[in-house]
Scaffold this active site. Structure first.
Site, PDB file in Angstrom:
ATOM      1  N   VAL A   4       0.905  -1.152   0.000  1.00 52.28           N
ATOM      2  CA  VAL A   4       0.000   0.000   0.000  1.00 52.28           C
ATOM      3  C   VAL A   4       0.946   1.205   0.000  1.00 52.28           C
ATOM      4  O   VAL A   4       1.437   1.611   1.037  1.00 52.28           O
ATOM      5  CB  VAL A   4      -0.936  -0.013   1.230  1.00 52.28           C
ATOM      6  CG1 VAL A   4      -1.862   1.199   1.217  1.00 52.28           C
ATOM      7  CG2 VAL A   4      -1.742  -1.305   1.277  1.00 52.28           C
ATOM      8  N   PRO A   5       1.254   1.742  -1.188  1.00 55.40           N
ATOM      9  CA  PRO A   5       2.405   2.645  -1.364  1.00 55.40           C
ATOM     10  C   PRO A   5       2.237   4.074  -0.844  1.00 55.40           C
ATOM     11  O   PRO A   5       2.170   5.040  -1.609  1.00 55.40           O
ATOM     12  CB  PRO A   5       2.614   2.623  -2.875  1.00 55.40           C
ATOM     13  CG  PRO A   5       1.250   2.392  -3.430  1.00 55.40           C
ATOM     14  CD  PRO A   5       0.570   1.470  -2.452  1.00 55.40           C
ATOM     15  N   CYS A   6       2.243   4.199   0.460  1.00 54.46           N
ATOM     16  CA  CYS A   6       2.100   5.520   1.076  1.00 54.46           C
ATOM     17  C   CYS A   6       3.308   6.420   0.807  1.00 54.46           C
ATOM     18  O   CYS A   6       3.207   7.647   0.944  1.00 54.46           O
ATOM     19  CB  CYS A   6       1.868   5.384   2.578  1.00 54.46           C
ATOM     20  SG  CYS A   6       3.135   4.445   3.436  1.00 54.46           S
ATOM     21  N   HIS A   7       4.427   5.829   0.381  1.00 57.19           N
ATOM     22  CA  HIS A   7       5.615   6.646   0.081  1.00 57.19           C
ATOM     23  C   HIS A   7       5.387   7.567  -1.120  1.00 57.19           C
ATOM     24  O   HIS A   7       6.137   8.510  -1.311  1.00 57.19           O
ATOM     25  CB  HIS A   7       6.847   5.750  -0.150  1.00 57.19           C
ATOM     26  CG  HIS A   7       6.729   4.865  -1.341  1.00 57.19           C
ATOM     27  ND1 HIS A   7       6.075   3.642  -1.301  1.00 57.19           N
ATOM     28  CD2 HIS A   7       7.170   5.017  -2.609  1.00 57.19           C
ATOM     29  CE1 HIS A   7       6.130   3.088  -2.501  1.00 57.19           C
ATOM     30  NE2 HIS A   7       6.783   3.901  -3.309  1.00 57.19           N
ATOM     31  N   ARG A   8       4.348   7.333  -1.891  1.00 49.84           N
ATOM     32  CA  ARG A   8       4.066   8.153  -3.076  1.00 49.84           C
ATOM     33  C   ARG A   8       3.269   9.414  -2.746  1.00 49.84           C
ATOM     34  O   ARG A   8       2.956  10.199  -3.636  1.00 49.84           O
ATOM     35  CB  ARG A   8       3.323   7.310  -4.115  1.00 49.84           C
ATOM     36  CG  ARG A   8       4.174   6.153  -4.617  1.00 49.84           C
ATOM     37  CD  ARG A   8       3.443   5.255  -5.579  1.00 49.84           C
ATOM     38  NE  ARG A   8       4.309   4.117  -5.917  1.00 49.84           N
ATOM     39  CZ  ARG A   8       3.874   2.934  -6.287  1.00 49.84           C
ATOM     40  NH1 ARG A   8       2.573   2.720  -6.403  1.00 49.84           N
ATOM     41  NH2 ARG A   8       4.724   1.963  -6.555  1.00 49.84           N
TER      42      ARG A   8
END
Length: 186
Positions: free
Chosen positions: A152-156
């Site tokens: 779940v790519p919260c780094h984006r």
């Protein structure tokens, strides 16, 4: 609940996988394996603490199993992390994930999974995509409470002023991931 830890260019990456009743189907539906947590740590107990209590079942510190050869969703998730670092940045998004929270946060995590590699959103833009433009703080909270980093790519998601903001595993890892995603695969 099963776990594995991989070596990545950004440090150790651990994955927790468990079976939980599918809450979207009929009551008492079959248990489905999914990633419950993932992140750049080899401390499985700290990763387990990120998993919502309703998904932990009776697993407590020190009770995770580390199969010598992972199979099922654990193997799929490990392969996806390796594929990510080999240039297939969409691989983690194809692995089933289960997190639990209230309706907005759960929906916001689903929306995060739709943010493609190389794409950057501010918290404000993320709140709009999640259907609640005024809920910028709630959108930021969804990122902060995300237990399944990379899947779940919260780094984006960036601060509204375009700066990096925070990241549970540190800004150097966030910078590395964003740079990796803007570099064409080899």
């Amino acid at each position: 609940m099963h776990a594995t830890t991989l070596t990545t260019p950004d440090g150790p990456f651990s994955i927790l996988v468990g079976a939980a009743t599918d809450t979207t189907g009929p009551a008492g539906g079959p248990a489905q394996e999914a990633v419950l947590a993932g992140g750049w740590t080899d401390d499985l107990d700290s990763l387990l603490a990120l998993v919502h209590p309703t998904l932990r079942l009776s697993t407590g510190p020190g009770q995770l199993t580390r199969p010598s050869s992972p199979d099922g969703v654990l193997a799929e998730a490990a392969d996806a992390v390796r594929a990510y670092y080999d240039g297939d940045h969409g691989a983690p998004g194809r692995v089933p994930v289960r997190q639990a929270s209230g309706p907005f946060r759960s929906h916001a995590w689903d929306v995060l999974r739709e943010v493609k590699a190389g794409e950057r959103l501010t918290y404000s833009e993320y709140a709009v995509r999640a259907g609640r433009p005024a809920a910028v703080r709630a959108a930021a909270g969804a990122c902060a409470m995300n237990a399944a980093a990379l899947f779940v790519p919260c780094h984006r998601i960036l601060r509204t002023d375009g700066t990096l903001g925070g990241f549970r595993y540190g800004l150097p890892i966030k910078e590395s991931l964003l740079a990796r995603e803007t570099t064409p695969p080899k």
